[in-house]
Design a protein around this motif. Structure first.
Motif, PDB file in Angstrom:
ATOM      1  N   LEU A  54       0.972  -1.361   0.108  1.00 25.63           N
ATOM      2  CA  LEU A  54       0.045  -0.120   0.027  1.00 25.63           C
ATOM      3  C   LEU A  54       0.830   1.455   0.030  1.00 25.63           C
ATOM      4  O   LEU A  54       0.633   2.222  -0.719  1.00 25.63           O
TER       5      LEU A  54
ATOM      6  N   GLY B  61      -3.690   7.679  -4.571  1.00 22.92           N
ATOM      7  CA  GLY B  61      -2.447   8.000  -4.851  1.00 22.92           C
ATOM      8  C   GLY B  61      -2.486   9.486  -5.402  1.00 22.92           C
ATOM      9  O   GLY B  61      -1.959  10.514  -4.773  1.00 22.92           O
TER      10      GLY B  61
ATOM     11  N   GLY C  73      -4.401   1.585  -3.561  1.00 23.77           N
ATOM     12  CA  GLY C  73      -3.271   2.621  -3.441  1.00 23.77           C
ATOM     13  C   GLY C  73      -3.425   3.486  -4.788  1.00 23.77           C
ATOM     14  O   GLY C  73      -2.860   4.785  -4.752  1.00 23.77           O
ATOM     15  N   ASN C  74      -3.696   2.789  -5.827  1.00 16.26           N
ATOM     16  CA  ASN C  74      -3.572   3.554  -6.952  1.00 16.26           C
ATOM     17  C   ASN C  74      -4.820   4.559  -7.319  1.00 16.26           C
ATOM     18  O   ASN C  74      -4.620   5.472  -8.026  1.00 16.26           O
TER      19      ASN C  74
ATOM     20  N   THR D 207      -5.596  -4.261  -2.640  1.00 16.18           N
ATOM     21  CA  THR D 207      -4.622  -3.472  -2.169  1.00 16.18           C
ATOM     22  C   THR D 207      -4.074  -2.410  -3.068  1.00 16.18           C
ATOM     23  O   THR D 207      -3.923  -1.116  -2.885  1.00 16.18           O
TER      24      THR D 207
ATOM     25  N   THR E 201       0.724   3.895  -3.314  1.00 14.24           N
ATOM     26  CA  THR E 201       0.488   5.161  -2.774  1.00 14.24           C
ATOM     27  C   THR E 201       1.257   6.038  -3.119  1.00 14.24           C
ATOM     28  O   THR E 201       1.073   7.259  -3.623  1.00 14.24           O
TER      29      THR E 201
END
Length: 413
Positions: A228, A366, A362-363, A358, A232
């Motif tokens: 993560l 971000g 994060g993507n 996950t 991120t």
């Protein structure tokens, strides 16, 4: 006396593995045709507001998160090959519906279907590669080739899409969406015809058998937390925060941003297989630790670039980009091999689903995080470096736990 040389580890992919990763690259071309231009189509050609466009894109990304978890459960209950084929057909239906439909409701439904299909497909990838790979070396190489062909396909698709959309018309956009749907359908046919899993793993272990309860251990949880942070504050930032910081904080031109992105892509293409050979030789936790520390150093170079001007600043940013890209080459073969190793027995599908979910989280978060960091007084580059260091520290804990020597037992006499 004749000394025999140690046999080199076998790294040749099996035929079905080659077809699987080749189809992955084909599907990536279709993805590249559409994803870079989807927001432009919805906002400029369809005339949707920025808020309405954002909602549609969030539906697309958001649907993949819970469906990755559910898809992992399906993989553990059924054949990952069957799940992959079904998921690709769902994606094909979504893209074809987007190409044929009109109106906000139709577009919302189409993007929801695409997100569902994407989420269902991703948890099947690692189990399929694991079952098609007789050795760890072949597994690492297959995952590396998958990532390499993914980048090649996305780049080719984006370039081809840009040519088709010059000039851009509504009809041409719709043809691109249809082409992506066809690429998904072709990949499904390829898997059905040419990607056969071993007979004893291409079906549930026992008809009607209850699945093993998913109880991820501490090592797996720490690995996901490290992922993560890496996604991120790493992968997502390279595509969002870094361009913003270079344009704003460092007063760089769009030409510089585009040039650095091109350099990163070329380094990944040239370095993926050589780096994967190194990943084969070391423990995968140590490869990830090295990657995290390399990223931490790369972001410090970005911070140091702020104190320079002209050519030296550009040179430092180029070194930062090359360092980051080389670290990125280690991510897929090291991380997803660890997912397979740390997954409790009988739960590889759900473990893969948790890893992909996950990644999606994060993507998704971000870019908003990037906008906040770049627009605030927080030192952007130092935050990224600290996050990469923290991720390396988490993986170090996993490494120590995996290599811990059990204390000797002493019998009382």
């Amino acid at each position: 006396m004749r000394i025999r040389r140690a046999r080199r580890p076998e790294r040749r992919l099996t035929g079905p593995a080659w077809w699987f990763v080749a189809g992955y690259g084909l599907s990536a071309v279709g993805t590249g045709l559409c994803y870079p231009f989807l927001a432009i189509y919805l906002h400029q050609f369809r005339g949707l507001s920025a808020g309405a466009t954002a909602v549609l894109l969030l539906v697309l990304a958001g649907a993949a998160v819970p469906m990755s978890v559910y898809g992992g459960s399906l993989v553990d209950r059924h054949s990952p090959r069957a799940v992959a084929i079904g998921a690709l057909l769902v994606q094909a239906i979504g893209w074809l519906a987007l190409a044929a439909g009109s109106g906000y409701g139709a577009e919302l439904l189409a993007l929801l279907v695409i997100g569902v299909g994407t989420g269902l497909f991703l948890p099947a990838v690692i189990p399929i590669i694991a079952r098609l790979s007789p050795t760890d070396e072949i597994k690492v190489r297959t995952m590396s080739l998958r990532y390499l062909l993914l980048n090649v396909g996305l780049g080719l698709g984006a370039g081809l899409g840009g040519l088709v959309l010059d000039p851009a018309t509504d009809a041409r956009y719709r043809w691109l969406f249809a082409a992506d749907g066809v690429s998904c359908a072709l990949y499904a046919v390829l898997i059905a015809a040419l990607v056969r899993l071993p007979a004893d793993t291409d079906r549930p272990v026992r008809e009607g058998a209850r699945p093993v309860r998913f109880r991820p251990g501490l090592n797996f949880a720490l690995l996901l937390l490290a992922q993560l942070l890496l996604v991120t504050f790493g992968l997502a930032q390279m595509e969002s925060g870094v361009p913003l910081a270079i344009r704003g904080e460092l007063a760089g031109s769009t030409t510089l941003v585009g040039g650095l992105y091109t350099i990163a892509t070329l380094v990944v293409l040239a370095g993926q297989l050589p780096v994967s050979r190194w990943v084969e030789r070391v423990h995968k936790t140590r490869a990830l630790i090295t990657m995290g520390l390399a990223w931490a150093g790369a972001w410090l170079l970005g911070y140091a670039a702020g104190a320079l001007t002209g050519g030296p600043r550009v040179a430092l940013l180029v070194v930062m980009t090359v360092t980051f890209a080389l670290g990125e080459c280690a991510y897929s073969p090291a991380f997803y091999t660890l997912v397979e190793k740390l997954a409790p027995a009988g739960t590889l599908g759900r473990s893969s689903g948790a890893a992909w979910a996950t990644f999606q989280v994060g993507n998704t978060i971000g870019p908003p995080v990037a906008v906040y960091l770049v627009g605030s007084a927080v030192p952007f580059w130092l935050v990224l470096s600290a996050a990469a260091t923290a991720a390396a520290a988490l993986v170090l804990v996993v490494d120590r736990r995996m290599h811990a020597t059990p204390a000797p037992a002493f019998a009382l006499r």
